[in-house]
Each structure stands twice: as structure tokens, then as C-alpha cells.
Design an enzyme around this catalytic site. Structure first.
Site, short mmCIF file in Angstrom:
data_model
loop_
_atom_site.label_atom_id
_atom_site.label_comp_id
_atom_site.label_asym_id
_atom_site.label_seq_id
_atom_site.Cartn_x
_atom_site.Cartn_y
_atom_site.Cartn_z
N CYS A 1 76.82 88.39 47.10
CA CYS A 1 77.29 87.11 47.62
C CYS A 1 76.76 85.98 46.75
CB CYS A 1 76.86 86.92 49.07
SG CYS A 1 75.07 86.68 49.25
N ASP B 1 95.05 66.15 16.42
CA ASP B 1 95.24 67.40 15.68
C ASP B 1 94.57 67.42 14.31
OD1 ASP B 1 96.92 65.52 14.43
OD2 ASP B 1 98.24 67.11 13.71
N ASP C 1 90.32 63.32 13.80
CA ASP C 1 90.31 63.20 15.26
C ASP C 1 89.09 63.86 15.89
OD1 ASP C 1 92.80 61.91 15.26
OD2 ASP C 1 93.87 63.81 15.24
N CYS D 1 73.10 85.75 45.96
CA CYS D 1 72.64 86.64 44.89
C CYS D 1 72.77 85.96 43.53
CB CYS D 1 73.46 87.93 44.87
SG CYS D 1 73.30 88.93 46.36
N ASP E 1 96.74 60.47 19.55
CA ASP E 1 96.89 60.21 18.12
C ASP E 1 98.38 60.21 17.80
OD1 ASP E 1 96.16 60.08 15.31
OD2 ASP E 1 96.80 62.17 15.20
#
Length: 885
Positions: free
Chosen positions: A11, A640, A644, A14, A442
């Protein structure tokens, strides 16, 4: 992050215990335990042996998934897949069937005979002690079958870290102990001949409850295990995609080898219908490759020499010969598997709520059970009633539901993302995406395609379109500029002849010059070409209009005669406007960042529909802009390129376009494999759905316990006579975890691209939208936060300048109104001249650009003129006008 498999957890208490124990080990920076996958991710320099020892001392087992320093191979994918194999369900199923067999016999003798007078062997009729002994023996058998609850539960109690097994073990033990006491008391009453007391003790047997509790919890555990297994289906499906063998070229011979034996630089072949074994570059052949396994995109992608291919994608048609570039765990597939696995091993911030509660939940429940027992005894109730209430409290309480509320939803949500080409690197990024308030995009490669393309061809008076393209193609052939590439590519598609020029000269920032057949050609921007050739005012105006719309006009001339204009632009992607609209409909402010000049940036921003454009941002200035935006809300940066990366890192969440650079992808929190901007709102939509699911799970987990524990304790008994049988408490506990996991599985039905349910109640949209506000160009690369204006405050002077500029623009637009006529019947340049002359004879027509090949006449007007008047003038020359636009 080092990965470990943890055993023995039952559970949330634990997993919390393991986390605390490992976090105390010297050298451990962070530790995250997943109850869902029984895994643990540890960051730091602590030795593996020390980490495993800490887990074992906490009362659990641990093993490293991959030892330090071992070579990374795709074989590990098989090991990972094996680690996710559902081993719990078969074991629990055996325990359940065995338990049910003995429980049914026990229930027949206890409830069946006592309540409904079902027939029993004559030996047991009126032999209550024998009945009691039989029930005790059957219960002991069921308890032995389910001994795991007692071993794990009491072991955790000894380690002062009680868990769900502890509650089950205590509840079952209490029911069995009290029933055994009643059995011995019954024997004493029978010796005394007190048959009334014997019957009373018979009703105090809870043997069937002790056995039923264990059986019902086992049912719940089995249902939970099966549901948990389904949550990892996405990850297991990805692992199954990993090819097992490859056909490589060794000494000019094709040899099939194990995938682990393929090395970088090896040449491998892939026939139609085969999966590509590792990432590589095509050196020979062409084909259509189905990449849906990685990107979710069902349409095959055409591949040829020089194109890259990825492991697990399907070669559909041609024969391919490729060079291996990434092998083992460096392949795209392996990295995706690792991302999904890491996301499952990490914890979302929202999970901390459940963790804090789970840490004290079980001890608190035990305390409540003890208080319940004492309270009912003080209230004068029977010992049996008090014991039943205490047992009910123990078995109805469910920390598992709390512990599973978050991780199951995270796992399913992350799997849904992976199926659709959206990779969340961590659970934190999956949660954070749904809380974004501002998205910074961008421009180049994100909103736009990143590749300039020819958009307009405008020949000068008396020049044919194909003539302009012929000379432009000849001049640009020797240039390496991206704009030149767009012209060359367009000419190639139009199959324009490519003559060889001499004396080629490139003037950076201005243009080109060359000689073709003793005729000098020049091309470039307006300032460069206008110094050599007279450019009519109408052509200049057309060029300005093109520039206003975000296009770059390239002027071409031959021997001091203007040939015309070819406009080139980095066109926006087809899905960009719709993606921006969806983001705005979701209540998100959209900002575009670009290094372009203000005019071009504004044109692209208007086409995309963004709220705000920040132009003239130098590469190292994007990070400063993001820092400023973060003061206004949670920010996601989408990019990309290499430039960036700082901005992606600075943002609350960085989203990388999959076709971008490795640096950008490494810096991002989310990777869009399809390189589509429409996946940005899809990722946010999925995150929001996952968060909603987590909130539902947590609500029901808390609500269940808040309602169930008082009912089990008998709080409502004095008012309404409500009391809860321990067996029903156990059933409720079993179903609670199952319901939480099943609710999370509903995410598999969620359509991440369905924008119909996006909220469209943008608050004060006019104030939020700043689409007309464009920042000035940055003066130096050293700009600080303060020097990056976000245009929240605009000075009076700036406003006046802006208004004046808008008035001038309006006048220019009024002066340069355009109409396009579609004309049929023009056969040659003589026809063009005839139509041109008749149209320019009209006082409102400043210029008419006529093309017999296109069948059009583009008019520049200085005032309003009726379409019928234009039509009448052309048709008077014996041509037919089909439309005026």
C-alpha cells in the site's frame, strides 16, 4: 536516475516507508517509489548495496534493474518488459480459488445451517462444540493460504511501519482470537450443562468473518493487480516493438545477428514488410516507411538516400540499405521507452498529498479501532459487539486507494501521450502542462515550416512569368542562401531550364550578380537593385505589400531592365492557426517570439492568430523574455532550435518539437514526436484530463474513508441502529482500490484532439490579447530582464506613433486597392498588351499586370470602380471576363 525493483509493498504506507528509508542514505539526492510498478528511481552517488540494504532494513526487498557500468543494449528492453510482467494475478488467482473452496464449506456450516437450517451430517446436529472446532479448522486453513497478509503485516508492525496488510492481519486475527475465546468458553458452559450459554457463545463466533475478510481482500487485490497490469499496457507495447534481430552486411554477405550485436557504422538491409532494427541513415534505396509506432502518425513517410530511419518503424515498399547511427539504448525507441518508464517512476507534486496522509493513516486507523473498542465497552455494549466494531474499522480503512489515486492516472495518461507521439519525461511535466497560463511559441520551425518557399511571382510589364523564373533560377544556382534555395526548388518543380552563369558574385546583405550570354543579371533586395535599375512606383508598392504580409520580395533585373519580383516566405504550418485558436479557447495567452523584424513578425503573428508578438529577440534574449513572462503566470515554451534550449529550460515547462535539435529535445520536459503544433493543445488537454482524473480518485479515496470509518465504528448506531458487519467492511475495502484503478483506465477513452470541451470563457479577452503589441528590436546581446519590453505599459508617444503609422497604412491600402480579373481568350503577349491598354485607360486603374498564361489581370486601383465597368472595358476588346475578385 538508477532504477530498482522493490518487493513486498502492499500500500501507499509501504512506498512512503521505503522512500523515507532510502532518502536517509548518504549520497541520495532524491528517491521516488512507484507502488503501481513496484519500482524505485534514485538519483545521487550512493552505492547500490547501501540503497538495497536500506530497503531491506525497512522490511522490504530490492534489486537493481541494471548494475552500474553495464553496457547499454536493447536487451535491457526485454528485461524491462519482463519486469513489468503481471506476476501477481496468477498467484492471487490460485490463492483465491483455494480460499473460496474452504470458505464455502465454512459458510455452509456457519451461516447456511444456523440461519437457513441447511442439512448437515448427523454427527454435527446439536454438537455445537464440534461445529465450532470445524469452523476453527477451516478458518486456519484459509489463514494459512493467505499467510502473506500476516507475514507482511506483522513484519511491518515490528518495523514500526504498519501498512494495509497490518490492518487486514489485525482484523482477521482479532476475529479469530475472539471466536477461539468463545469456543473455549462454550466448552466450559457445556460441561456445566448450561445450554443457553452454549447457544449464546455460538452466536459469538466470527470464524467466517476472519476467513471472509482474507478472501474478499484477495479478490480486491486480484482485481487491482489486473487493472494495474492494464495501466502499463502502453509501455509493454512499446517494448514489444523492439526488434530482436537485424540483417547486417559482413564481408559482402548478409548475416542475421542478434540486435545486441549491431554496432554503430554497421551496414544493415531492410526488405519490404520488415521492421527497421536500429536507427540509421539510408545509403541506398527508397521506400515508404510507416512510423506510426513512434509518432502515432498513420500516413507512411517517403524516404530516400540521406534520410534517417528509426528502429521499430515498418518498411512498407522498397529495399533499403542503411548505415547504423544509433544502437542499443541510444535508439529513438529505447529513449521513448526510457522516458515513459521514468515518468512512471517519478511522482507528481499532487501525489505528495496522498503520501503525507498515507504516512500516518495506518497508525491512526489502529488507534481509532482501539478507541472504538474501549468506547463501546464503556458504553455497556457486549464484548462481541465492541470487537465487531473494532474489526470493521480495521478492515474498511483503505490506504491503497490513496496510494494508487495518483500513479495509476499518471501511468495511463503518460501511456496515452506515448500512443499519440507526445512524450512526457516525468510525472511532474505531465502535471505541470495542465496548469500552463501562457504559451510562448518560437516562430521559425514551430509556427512556420522553417523552410522558405516561393509564394508569389510578379513579372514586370512585358515580361513573361516563365522568363522571370528562368533568369532568377540561373542567378540563384550558385548562391548558398536559404532564400536562393527556395527559388531553385520552385524552378526545379516547374522543370525550368538551368543555364550556367559566369562571373558570379554574392554581396552579403544585398544581393547577387552574374553574367549569362554576355547579359548581366542582378538580384536582391530593393535598395540594391534600385541602384542599378529604375523600379516603377507600382512595383515598389507591391513589394511593400508583400513585406507587410511577412514575405521577402526579391527583385531581379537584366541589363538595367527590371524582370520582376519573386516573393519568398517561411510559410506557417497548416495546423498552426488552428493550434493557436485551440490554445486561446483553453484560456491560454499565446505569445510568439522571433528574431525577425517587426513588420514580418506582425504579419506572421496575425496569420497564426497569436495574442502577442515579441520581435527582434536575439538568440540569448529569449530566456530573458521567458523570465519576464513567468512573472505574469505559468509559462510553457515551445521551440525546436539550439537557441531555444535556454528558454526551454527557463520556462515552467519546455516543449520541444520532435524534428528539432537534440539539444532542444534534451532541454525540454515534453517532446512532440510528430513535430505538429496541434500537439501542444493536445498535450495540455491530456494533462488537464489526467489531473481531473487524479482529483476524482483522491476525492473518492478520501470520501470513502471519511464515510466508511465512522460507519464501521458504529457512530450512527445510537441514532439509526446502523452497524457494519466486518465482512461487508472487507468487501468495501477490496472494491475501493479496484474502483480507483478502473476510473484511471477511463483515460484510455479520452480523445486528446477533441477541442469541443475546451473552455471558451477567456476572462477579459480584450485586455489579455495583445496581438497588436510588438516589442522593439533588442539593442545588444547583453539585454537584461528590464530591457525586454512585454508591452504591458505603452507610452503616450508610442501610442501616437502607432496611430500615425496605422493611418498611413490605411491610406496606402486605400491607394493600392487590388482586384484580380479572370479573363478567357488571351493567346499571346499582343493580347496582354491590348487588355493592359484598355484597363489602364480607365481613370481609377493605376496599373494592370496582365498574364495570358495565367489568364489574369491584376489591377492596382486608386479609387472605387464597379466590376461591371471593368468587365465592359475588357469584353469590348473581344475577350471574356469570367470573374472579378
Amino acid at each position: 536516475m538508477e532504477q530498482y525493483t522493490v518487493t513486498g509493498m502492499s500500500c501507499a504506507a509501504c512506498s512512503t516507508r521505503v522512500e523515507k528509508a532510502v532518502s536517509k542514505v548518504a549520497g541520495v539526492k532524491s528517491c521516488s517509489v512507484s507502488l503501481l510498478t513496484n519500482t524505485m528511481g534514485v538519483e545521487g552517488t550512493a552505492p547500490t548495496a547501501e540503497i538495497i540494504r536500506a530497503v531491506e532494513e525497512a522490511g522490504y526487498g530490492a534489486a537493481a534493474k541494471r548494475a552500474h557500468g553495464t553496457e547499454k543494449t536493447t536487451a535491457s528492453s526485454g528485461m524491462e518488459e519482463d519486469a513489468l510482467k503481471d506476476r501477481e494475478t496468477p498467484v492471487l488467482k490460485q490463492r483465491l480459488f483455494a480460499s473460496l473452496g474452504f470458505l464455502l464449506v465454512l459458510m455452509y456450516f456457519s451461516m447456511g445451517h444456523m440461519m437457513w437450517d441447511w442439512p448437515i451430517p448427523a454427527f454435527f446436529v446439536d454438537n455445537h462444540v464440534a461445529m465450532g472446532l470445524l469452523q476453527m479448522l477451516l478458518t486456519i486453513v484459509v489463514m494459512v493460504i493467505n499467510q502473506k497478509f500476516f507475514i507482511g503485516g506483522y513484519k511491518s508492525l515490528l518495523h514500526r511501519a504498519p501498512n494495509m496488510d497490518t490492518l487486514v492481519a489485525l482484523g482477521s486475527t482479532a476475529a479469530f482470537a475472539y471466536s477461539t475465546y468463545a469456543l473455549f468458553a462454550m466448552t466450559g458452559a457445556q460441561v456445566r450443562g448450561d445450554m443457553n450459554a452454549v447457544m449464546d457463545y455460538m452466536h459469538d463466533f466470527y470464524f467466517e468473518s476472519a476467513a471472509m475478510i482474507l478472501t474478499l481482500i484477495t479478490i480486491g487485490k486480484m482485481l487491482e493487480a489486473r487493472s494495474k497490469g492494464k495501466t502499463t499496457d502502453a509501455l509493454k507495447s512499446l517494448m514489444k516493438l523492439a526488434p530482436k534481430t537485424a540483417t547486417v552486411i559482413l564481408a559482402d554477405t548478409e548475416v542475421e545477428v542478434d540486435i545486441a550485436q549491431v554496432h554503430k557504422g554497421d551496414i544493415f538491409v531492410v526488405r519490404p514488410g520488415e521492421n527497421i532494427p536500429v536507427d540509421g541513415v539510408i545509403v541506398e534505396g527508397s521506400s515508404a516507411v510507416n512510423e506510426s509506432a513512434l509518432t502515432g502518425e498513420s500516413i507512411p513517410v517517403d524516404k530516400g538516400e540521406g534520410d534517417t530511419v528509426s528502429a521499430a518503424t515498418l518498411n512498407q515498399s522498397g529495399f533499403l540499405r542503411c548505415e547504423a547511427t544509433r544502437v542499443g539504448e541510444d535508439t529513438t525507441l529505447s529513449q521513448i521507452i526510457q522516458m515513459v518508464s521514468d515518468a512512471a517512476s517519478t511522482k507528481a507534486p499532487i501525489a505528495k498529498i496522498a503520501d503525507k496522509v498515507s504516512g500516518v493513516f495506518v497508525p491512526a486507523v489502529i488507534a481509532v479501532a482501539v478507541i472504538t473498542f474501549i468506547a463501546w465497552m464503556i458504553a455497556g455494549q457486549t464484548l462481541g459487539f465492541a470487537v465487531a466494531r473494532a474489526i470493521s474499522v480495521l478492515v474498511i480503512s483503505c490506504p491503497c486507494a490513496l496510494g494508487l489515486a495518483t500513479p495509476v492516472a499518471i501511468m495511463v495518461g503518460n501511456g496515452m501521450g506515448a500512443k499519440n507521439g507526445i512524450m512526457f519525461k516525468t510525472a511532474v511535466s505531465l502535471e505541470a502542462a495542465g496548469k500552463v497560463e501562457i504559451v510562448a511559441l518560437d516562430k521559425t520551425g514551430t509556427i512556420t515550416s522553417g523552410e522558405p518557399k516561393v509564394t508569389d511571382i510578379i513579372p514586370a510589364d512585358g515580361i513573361r512569368q516563365d522568363t522571370l523564373l528562368y533568369y532568377a533560377n540561373a542567378l540563384e544556382q550558385r548562391s548558398e542562401h536559404p532564400l536562393a534555395g527556395a527559388v531553385i526548388e520552385y524552378a526545379r518543380k516547374k522543370k525550368v531550364e538551368t543555364p550556367v552563369v559566369r562571373d558570379f558574385m554574392a554581396l552579403p546583405g544585398n544581393g547577387l550578380s552574374a553574367v549569362l550570354s554576355h547579359e548581366k543579371l542582378i538580384g536582391g533586395n530593393y535598395s540594391f537593385v534600385s541602384e542599378k535599375v529604375r523600379i516603377p512606383e507600382v512595383v515598389k508598392i507591391k513589394a511593400e505589400l508583400l513585406a507587410e504580409s511577412g514575405k521577402t520580395p526579391l527583385f531581379f533585373a537584366k541589363e538595367r531592365k527590371l524582370l520582376g519580383i519573386i516573393a519568398v516566405a517561411d510559410v506557417i504550418k497548416e495546423d498552426s492557426p488552428q493550434a493557436v485558436k485551440e490554445l486561446r479557447d483553453m484560456g491560454i495567452r499565446v505569445v510568439m517570439l522571433t528574431g525577425d523584424n517587426e513588420r514580418t513578425a506582425k504579419a506572421i503573428g496575425e496569420q497564426a492568430g497569436v495574442d502577442e508578438v515579441i520581435a527582434g529577440v536575439l538568440p540569448d534574449g529569449k530566456e530573458s523574455v521567458i523570465r519576464s513572462l513567468k512573472e505574469q503566470g505559468r509559462v510553457a515554451m515551445v521551440g525546436d532550435g539550439i537557441n531555444d534550449a535556454p528558454a526551454l529550460t527557463r520556462a515552467d515547462i519546455g516543449i520541444a518539437i520532435g524534428a528539432g535539435t537534440d539539444i532542444a529535445i534534451d532541454a525540454a520536459d515534453v517532446v512532440l514526436m510528430k513535430s505538429k503544433l496541434s500537439d501542444v493543445p493536445a498535450a495540455i488537454r491530456l494533462s488537464r484530463a489526467t489531473l481531473k482524473n487524479i482529483h476524482e480518485n483522491l476525492f473518492w479515496a478520501f470520501f470513502y474513508n471519511i464515510i466508511g470509518i465512522p460507519l464501521a465504528a458504529g457512530v450512527w448506531f445510537p441514532l439509526f441502529g446502523w452497524e457494519l458487519n466486518p465482512m461487508f467492511g472487507a468487501a468495501a475495502m477490496s472494491l475501493s482500490s479496484f474502483c480507483v484503478v478502473t476510473n484511471a483506465l477511463r483515460l484510455n477513452l479520452f480523445n486528446i484532439h477533441d477541442a469541443s470541451r475546451d473552455r471558451k470563457n477567456r476572462k477579459d479577452e480584450e485586455n489579455v490579447s495583445q496581438g497588436d503589441n510588438v516589442s522593439q528590436e533588442q539593442s545588444t546581446p547583453h539585454d537584461t530582464d528590464e530591457s525586454v519590453p512585454i508591452n504591458n505599459d505603452i507610452s503616450e508617444e508610442t501610442k501616437q506613433n502607432k496611430e500615425e503609422k496605422e493611418k498611413k497604412t490605411e491610406k496606402a491600402e486605400e491607394k493600392t486597392m487590388e482586384k484580380t480579373m479572370k479573363i478567357e481568350g488571351m493567346m499571346c503577349e499582343h493580347c496582354e498588351a491590348r487588355v493592359k491598354k484598355c484597363l489602364e485607360a480607365l481613370p481609377q486603374v493605376e496599373t494592370a499586370v496582365v498574364s495570358h498564361t495565367a489568364g489574369t489581370a491584376v489591377l492596382t486601383l486608386s479609387g472605387e470602380i464597379a466590376d461591371e465597368e471593368l468587365k465592359k472595358a475588357v469584353e469590348a476588346q473581344d475577350y471574356k471576363v469570367s470573374s472579378v475578385e
